[in-house]
Design a protein around this motif. Structure first.
Motif, PDB file in Angstrom:
ATOM      1  N   ASN A  65      44.317  47.098  23.215  1.00  0.00           N
ATOM      2  CA  ASN A  65      44.928  45.939  23.872  1.00  0.00           C
ATOM      3  C   ASN A  65      43.936  45.106  24.685  1.00  0.00           C
ATOM      4  O   ASN A  65      44.255  43.981  25.081  1.00  0.00           O
ATOM      5  N   ILE A  66      42.758  45.659  24.956  1.00  0.00           N
ATOM      6  CA  ILE A  66      41.785  44.953  25.791  1.00  0.00           C
ATOM      7  C   ILE A  66      41.205  43.771  25.016  1.00  0.00           C
ATOM      8  O   ILE A  66      40.796  43.895  23.866  1.00  0.00           O
ATOM      9  N   VAL A  67      41.168  42.609  25.671  1.00  0.00           N
ATOM     10  CA  VAL A  67      40.763  41.358  25.018  1.00  0.00           C
ATOM     11  C   VAL A  67      39.302  41.047  25.348  1.00  0.00           C
ATOM     12  O   VAL A  67      38.898  41.031  26.516  1.00  0.00           O
ATOM     13  N   LYS A  68      38.505  40.791  24.311  1.00  0.00           N
ATOM     14  CA  LYS A  68      37.110  40.385  24.526  1.00  0.00           C
ATOM     15  C   LYS A  68      37.064  38.921  24.954  1.00  0.00           C
ATOM     16  O   LYS A  68      37.667  38.057  24.300  1.00  0.00           O
ATOM     17  N   PRO A  69      36.369  38.605  26.039  1.00  0.00           N
ATOM     18  CA  PRO A  69      36.369  37.226  26.550  1.00  0.00           C
ATOM     19  C   PRO A  69      35.475  36.296  25.742  1.00  0.00           C
ATOM     20  O   PRO A  69      34.637  36.746  24.948  1.00  0.00           O
ATOM     21  N   CYS A  89      30.996  29.880  42.860  1.00  0.00           N
ATOM     22  CA  CYS A  89      31.077  30.474  41.525  1.00  0.00           C
ATOM     23  C   CYS A  89      31.038  29.373  40.466  1.00  0.00           C
ATOM     24  O   CYS A  89      31.496  28.256  40.697  1.00  0.00           O
ATOM     25  N   ASP A  90      30.505  29.703  39.292  1.00  0.00           N
ATOM     26  CA  ASP A  90      30.432  28.725  38.204  1.00  0.00           C
ATOM     27  C   ASP A  90      31.777  28.528  37.531  1.00  0.00           C
ATOM     28  O   ASP A  90      32.098  27.427  37.060  1.00  0.00           O
ATOM     29  N   VAL A  91      32.554  29.600  37.454  1.00  0.00           N
ATOM     30  CA  VAL A  91      33.859  29.561  36.785  1.00  0.00           C
ATOM     31  C   VAL A  91      34.877  30.244  37.684  1.00  0.00           C
ATOM     32  O   VAL A  91      34.618  31.324  38.225  1.00  0.00           O
ATOM     33  N   LEU A  92      36.031  29.602  37.868  1.00  0.00           N
ATOM     34  CA  LEU A  92      37.133  30.199  38.611  1.00  0.00           C
ATOM     35  C   LEU A  92      38.310  30.367  37.659  1.00  0.00           C
ATOM     36  O   LEU A  92      38.797  29.386  37.087  1.00  0.00           O
ATOM     37  N   ILE A  93      38.747  31.609  37.471  1.00  0.00           N
ATOM     38  CA  ILE A  93      39.893  31.868  36.608  1.00  0.00           C
ATOM     39  C   ILE A  93      41.048  32.303  37.491  1.00  0.00           C
ATOM     40  O   ILE A  93      41.007  33.355  38.126  1.00  0.00           O
ATOM     41  N   HIS A  94      42.083  31.472  37.543  1.00  0.00           N
ATOM     42  CA  HIS A  94      43.234  31.769  38.383  1.00  0.00           C
ATOM     43  C   HIS A  94      44.009  32.973  37.843  1.00  0.00           C
ATOM     44  O   HIS A  94      44.078  33.200  36.630  1.00  0.00           O
ATOM     45  N   GLN A  95      44.609  33.698  38.758  1.00  0.00           N
ATOM     46  CA  GLN A  95      45.392  34.865  38.378  1.00  0.00           C
ATOM     47  C   GLN A  95      46.482  34.496  37.377  1.00  0.00           C
ATOM     48  O   GLN A  95      46.770  35.258  36.447  1.00  0.00           O
ATOM     49  N   SER A  96      47.071  33.326  37.558  1.00  0.00           N
ATOM     50  CA  SER A  96      48.169  32.901  36.692  1.00  0.00           C
ATOM     51  C   SER A  96      47.713  32.600  35.269  1.00  0.00           C
ATOM     52  O   SER A  96      48.525  32.482  34.352  1.00  0.00           O
ATOM     53  N   ASP A  97      46.395  32.472  35.053  1.00  0.00           N
ATOM     54  CA  ASP A  97      45.873  32.113  33.733  1.00  0.00           C
ATOM     55  C   ASP A  97      45.202  33.277  33.022  1.00  0.00           C
ATOM     56  O   ASP A  97      44.494  33.076  32.025  1.00  0.00           O
ATOM     57  N   LEU A  98      45.429  34.488  33.516  1.00  0.00           N
ATOM     58  CA  LEU A  98      44.689  35.635  33.003  1.00  0.00           C
ATOM     59  C   LEU A  98      45.623  36.829  32.878  1.00  0.00           C
ATOM     60  O   LEU A  98      46.216  37.272  33.858  1.00  0.00           O
ATOM     61  N   THR A  99      45.793  37.365  31.667  1.00  0.00           N
ATOM     62  CA  THR A  99      46.612  38.560  31.502  1.00  0.00           C
ATOM     63  C   THR A  99      45.836  39.776  32.004  1.00  0.00           C
ATOM     64  O   THR A  99      44.599  39.747  32.085  1.00  0.00           O
ATOM     65  N   PRO A 100      46.521  40.874  32.333  1.00  0.00           N
ATOM     66  CA  PRO A 100      45.808  42.079  32.763  1.00  0.00           C
ATOM     67  C   PRO A 100      44.811  42.578  31.725  1.00  0.00           C
ATOM     68  O   PRO A 100      43.742  43.094  32.087  1.00  0.00           O
ATOM     69  N   PHE A 101      45.111  42.430  30.440  1.00  0.00           N
ATOM     70  CA  PHE A 101      44.209  42.926  29.407  1.00  0.00           C
ATOM     71  C   PHE A 101      43.000  42.009  29.244  1.00  0.00           C
ATOM     72  O   PHE A 101      41.916  42.465  28.874  1.00  0.00           O
ATOM     73  N   GLU A 102      43.156  40.729  29.527  1.00  0.00           N
ATOM     74  CA  GLU A 102      42.000  39.824  29.579  1.00  0.00           C
ATOM     75  C   GLU A 102      41.157  40.137  30.807  1.00  0.00           C
ATOM     76  O   GLU A 102      39.916  40.081  30.755  1.00  0.00           O
ATOM     77  N   TRP A 103      41.815  40.464  31.922  1.00  0.00           N
ATOM     78  CA  TRP A 103      41.110  40.826  33.160  1.00  0.00           C
ATOM     79  C   TRP A 103      40.238  42.052  32.934  1.00  0.00           C
ATOM     80  O   TRP A 103      39.049  42.065  33.282  1.00  0.00           O
ATOM     81  N   ILE A 104      40.798  43.081  32.326  1.00  0.00           N
ATOM     82  CA  ILE A 104      40.025  44.300  32.055  1.00  0.00           C
ATOM     83  C   ILE A 104      38.886  43.988  31.085  1.00  0.00           C
ATOM     84  O   ILE A 104      37.765  44.494  31.231  1.00  0.00           O
ATOM     85  N   GLY A 105      39.173  43.124  30.096  1.00  0.00           N
ATOM     86  CA  GLY A 105      38.135  42.759  29.146  1.00  0.00           C
ATOM     87  C   GLY A 105      36.958  42.064  29.796  1.00  0.00           C
ATOM     88  O   GLY A 105      35.800  42.278  29.409  1.00  0.00           O
ATOM     89  N   LEU A 106      37.224  41.231  30.796  1.00  0.00           N
ATOM     90  CA  LEU A 106      36.132  40.565  31.504  1.00  0.00           C
ATOM     91  C   LEU A 106      35.259  41.572  32.244  1.00  0.00           C
ATOM     92  O   LEU A 106      34.028  41.402  32.321  1.00  0.00           O
TER      93      LEU A 106
END
Length: 366
Positions: free
Chosen positions: A211-215, A260-277
């Motif tokens: 389920n982990i998503v590669k960024p 930071c160069d990139v800010l990813i809001h919590q609302s735009d990131l699934t938990p599996f994308e978070w773990i993948g990062l």
């Protein structure tokens, strides 16, 4: 009356990636280790706790800036607040769960087994937790009540423990905790010292999880947490520049880090994308327990901005790994931490042994 086989009671619906990860991991582990059992997360969170995330109060004080901020958050469909309401509860629905329960629903629900934990479910000092006695098993009908890796968080041994805490802990059939301080408190209350076990995120193999998503990003440093000092920030930026790394902030509480160069809001990131990062990062800077945990799980270079709150959860664990002195010293240059060559062969060997011990306890009790 509703009846379930095995229920897991933790912080259901809480919009925090680490909270989701430990619930998901414990579910996957129990599904694998307890074949034949029907295991579900208990879809319950105290109303006050739930409202603190999903029911923003505007108030009537027109002269305070927070009034207008809250008003904009509520009325703007694109606000982080509204995105969080629309997304995070849905993530939890991907885990097997009971029907959604109110506090009153527990009176007409029975379980064969209830597992309490993990996370800081026993830190009753947080007012938003509303001193919920159900987190200690009080008012829950179950043939067996088991705590796995529960922690008292910031509560110190020798405190005046509320009676519902004492009654609940004493009523549990088997207890394991996540840290030494919690073991001390349980020993105070029950006279018996519980085993210290690994947080559930250590039990599940996230390195092979499908389920982990590669960024989309490459060559980056993750920033996750808060309360970073100016010196820490400067050192992180210096390290990233020297190593040609983008700095990606994973928002955990409406963070707005312009460094930071990139800010990813919590609302735009699934938990599996978070773990993948975390999994595919080059390095990690964090001040959180699960940020630290996933840094170690994925064997990363890291800088840890320590606080008493987080060290209370992990100090004994870090000491056993030989990491405490470096990671607990906030006067140390973050670049020194990021350049430090951890002996991950030893660390992984220790974790594997602790994992087998923790899994063995699960199998023997449940």
């Amino acid at each position: 009356m509703s009846t379930y086989d095995m229920g897991i009671l933790t912080f259901w619906d809480v919009p925090n990636y680490g909270t989701f990860a430990q619930a998901y991991a414990l579910q996957r582990v129990l599904d694998k280790r307890c074949a034949g059992r029907d295991i579900k997360q208990i879809a319950y969170l105290d109303e006050k706790h739930y409202s603190s995330y999903y029911k923003k109060e505007i108030g009537h004080n027109f002269f305070k800036p927070v009034f207008y901020k809250n008003l904009v958050d509520v009325l703007n469909p694109n606000s982080n607040y509204n995105h969080r309401k629309q997304t995070f509860p849905g993530y939890y629905l991907s885990i097997p769960h009971t029907e959604r329960m109110s506090s009153a629903d527990f009176a007409s629900t029975t379980f064969n087994t209830v597992v309490f934990g993990s996370d800081i479910v026993w830190d009753y000092s947080f007012e938003i937790f509303n001193h919920d006695p159900k987190l200690f098993g009080v008012g829950i009908q179950a043939d067996k009540k088991v705590a796995y890796a529960a922690t008292f968080g910031t509560i110190k041994r020798g405190s005046e423990y509320p009676q519902y805490v004492v009654d609940g802990v004493r009523s549990l059939d088997f207890i394991t905790v996540r840290d030494k301080n919690s073991a001390d408190i349980v020993e105070d209350i029950t006279g018996t010292r519980p085993e210290v076990v690994l947080d559930p995120t250590w039990l599940w193999d996230f390195t092979t999880d499908e389920n982990i998503v590669k960024p989309q990003y490459e060559d980056y440093l993750i920033v996750y947490g808060q309360d970073f000092s100016d010196e820490f920030i400067q050192q992180i930026c210096s390290y990233a520049k020297d190593n040609s790394l983008q700095i990606i902030c994973l928002d955990c509480n409406d963070d707005q880090y312009d460094w930071c160069d990139v800010l990813i809001h919590q609302s735009d990131l699934t938990p599996f994308e978070w773990i993948g990062l975390f999994r595919y990062s080059s390095a990690i800077a964090t001040s959180t327990f699960h940020g630290l945990t996933f840094s170690l799980i994925f064997n990363k270079k890291m800088a840890f901005c320590a606080s008493d709150f987080i060290l209370a959860k992990a100090d004994n664990f870090l000491k056993r790994l030989g990491m405490y002195e470096l990671l607990s010293d906030n006067t140390r240059d973050a670049r020194d931490m990021l350049n430090y060559e951890w002996d991950y062969t030893f660390i992984n060997s220790y974790i594997n042994a602790e994992r087998e011990k923790s899994l063995g306890l699960i199998s023997s009790v449940i």
